[in-house]
Design a protein around this motif. Sequence first.
Motif, PDB file in Angstrom:
ATOM      1  N   VAL A 111       0.851  -1.192   0.000  1.00  0.00           N
ATOM      2  CA  VAL A 111       0.000   0.000   0.000  1.00  0.00           C
ATOM      3  C   VAL A 111       0.886   1.242   0.000  1.00  0.00           C
ATOM      4  CG1 VAL A 111      -1.790   1.270   1.252  1.00  0.00           C
ATOM      5  CG2 VAL A 111      -1.816  -1.228   1.234  1.00  0.00           C
ATOM      6  N   LYS A 112       0.664   2.098  -0.982  1.00  0.00           N
ATOM      7  CA  LYS A 112       1.454   3.331  -1.108  1.00  0.00           C
ATOM      8  C   LYS A 112       0.699   4.548  -0.575  1.00  0.00           C
ATOM      9  CE  LYS A 112       4.439   0.856  -3.247  1.00  0.00           C
ATOM     10  NZ  LYS A 112       5.223   0.023  -2.395  1.00  0.00           N
ATOM     11  N   GLY A 113      -0.610   4.425  -0.435  1.00  0.00           N
ATOM     12  CA  GLY A 113      -1.426   5.512   0.082  1.00  0.00           C
ATOM     13  C   GLY A 113      -2.876   5.086   0.159  1.00  0.00           C
ATOM     14  N   TYR A 114      -3.697   5.926   0.790  1.00  0.00           N
ATOM     15  CA  TYR A 114      -5.124   5.628   0.864  1.00  0.00           C
ATOM     16  C   TYR A 114      -5.907   6.924   1.003  1.00  0.00           C
ATOM     17  CZ  TYR A 114      -3.930   5.736   5.854  1.00  0.00           C
ATOM     18  OH  TYR A 114      -3.436   6.081   7.082  1.00  0.00           O
ATOM     19  N   GLU A 115      -7.203   6.789   0.742  1.00  0.00           N
ATOM     20  CA  GLU A 115      -8.092   7.949   0.795  1.00  0.00           C
ATOM     21  C   GLU A 115      -9.443   7.488   1.323  1.00  0.00           C
ATOM     22  OE1 GLU A 115      -9.441  11.342  -2.376  1.00  0.00           O
ATOM     23  OE2 GLU A 115      -9.023   9.340  -3.140  1.00  0.00           O
ATOM     24  N   LEU A 116      -9.949   8.189   2.327  1.00  0.00           N
ATOM     25  CA  LEU A 116     -11.253   7.901   2.913  1.00  0.00           C
ATOM     26  C   LEU A 116     -12.079   9.184   2.886  1.00  0.00           C
ATOM     27  CD1 LEU A 116     -13.071   5.866   4.597  1.00  0.00           C
ATOM     28  CD2 LEU A 116     -12.216   7.072   6.583  1.00  0.00           C
ATOM     29  N   ILE A 117     -13.256   9.086   2.282  1.00  0.00           N
ATOM     30  CA  ILE A 117     -14.159  10.241   2.200  1.00  0.00           C
ATOM     31  C   ILE A 117     -15.511   9.823   2.748  1.00  0.00           C
ATOM     32  CG2 ILE A 117     -15.302  11.899   0.680  1.00  0.00           C
ATOM     33  CD1 ILE A 117     -12.985  11.434  -1.300  1.00  0.00           C
ATOM     34  N   ILE A 118     -16.036  10.608   3.686  1.00  0.00           N
ATOM     35  CA  ILE A 118     -17.376  10.382   4.234  1.00  0.00           C
ATOM     36  C   ILE A 118     -18.224  11.587   3.838  1.00  0.00           C
ATOM     37  CG2 ILE A 118     -18.751  10.005   6.294  1.00  0.00           C
ATOM     38  CD1 ILE A 118     -16.232   8.850   7.623  1.00  0.00           C
TER      39      ILE A 118
END
Length: 161
Positions: A111-118
């Motif tokens: 995993v190089k990065g992540y994004e979480l949007i609510i």
Amino acid sequence: MKKKKGQEEMVGFALILILVAIIVLVFIGFSIRNPEKESVESYEVESFLQSMLQYTTECENNIEKLSVQKLIFSCNAKEKCLDEGNSCDVLKADLEEMLASSWPIGEERPVKGYELIIMADKNNESILDIKVGNITANSKGSSQDFFRGQILYGIQFKAYY
């Protein structure tokens, strides 16, 4: 004549054995290698979202400790926790901790990065947006939608590899 024909058959048989032995060694070499995990599977992302919503936080109301899903509702309603803490601050802190421990990022990791949007569809506003690491062209993601009253809530998560 018979001796020469027998010698030719023996040479042919030996060549076939050598060829088969080389093929077997190549297959054994590939099977012995321990391939490292190179990508994120989509079921991992979906399972993470489902379990994340059920996680119990430290934010309490008068009845119970709130799950992340209930804390999202509380944050959107601008409610406070029983200890007067801001529900949005508790939500952000808990999710950042959960993401960091579940999706460690780095050059040596898959995993190089992540994004979480609510999001809350009431005014199409973002309740929380967390982006960490490098955003690459390769990603696996999942989304989860749920209602409370007339408001549609949506969570989108992408893991970049």
